[in-house]
Design a protein around this motif. Sequence first.
Motif, short mmCIF file in Angstrom:
data_model
loop_
_atom_site.label_atom_id
_atom_site.label_comp_id
_atom_site.label_asym_id
_atom_site.label_seq_id
_atom_site.Cartn_x
_atom_site.Cartn_y
_atom_site.Cartn_z
N ILE A 2 0.86 -1.18 0.00
CA ILE A 2 0.00 0.00 0.00
C ILE A 2 0.89 1.23 0.00
O ILE A 2 1.75 1.37 0.88
CB ILE A 2 -0.92 0.05 1.26
N VAL A 3 0.70 2.11 -0.97
CA VAL A 3 1.54 3.29 -1.12
C VAL A 3 0.67 4.54 -1.11
O VAL A 3 -0.26 4.65 -1.92
CB VAL A 3 2.34 3.24 -2.45
N ALA A 4 0.98 5.47 -0.21
CA ALA A 4 0.28 6.76 -0.21
C ALA A 4 0.76 7.56 -1.42
O ALA A 4 1.96 7.64 -1.69
CB ALA A 4 0.57 7.52 1.08
N LEU A 5 -0.17 8.14 -2.15
CA LEU A 5 0.16 8.91 -3.35
C LEU A 5 0.06 10.40 -3.08
O LEU A 5 -0.79 10.83 -2.29
CB LEU A 5 -0.79 8.53 -4.50
N ASN A 6 0.91 11.16 -3.71
CA ASN A 6 0.84 12.62 -3.62
C ASN A 6 1.35 13.20 -4.92
O ASN A 6 1.91 12.50 -5.76
CB ASN A 6 1.66 13.15 -2.43
N LYS A 7 1.14 14.47 -5.11
CA LYS A 7 1.63 15.18 -6.28
C LYS A 7 2.60 16.26 -5.82
O LYS A 7 2.54 16.71 -4.68
CB LYS A 7 0.48 15.81 -7.04
#
Length: 93
Positions: free
Chosen positions: A72-77
């Motif tokens: 599980i990977v938290a995504l951000n920009k």
Amino acid sequence: MARFLIQVEHPAETLACARVVQIFLATGSHFLTHADWGCVDGEHTAWIIVEVDSKEQARAILPPAFRSQAKIVALNKFAVETIDGKGGFKPTY
């Protein structure tokens, strides 16, 4: 809400692919209908992006048989406007 990438790998065998799909179907998981699968190209992995409050909630989407092995990977920009002046970036969510 945060965005997370859920990745579930399985063995590179036709029977293993069928078993994984069967487990998702049997548990009524929406993961099966919303996931992208790489099996046809030899990448025996499924991916889905979800919007939930935490990694724990993202993991709970999976059938119990896959929860411990899923990544599980938290995504951000990142945006140029968020450069912190020290050569790094501050993520935007």
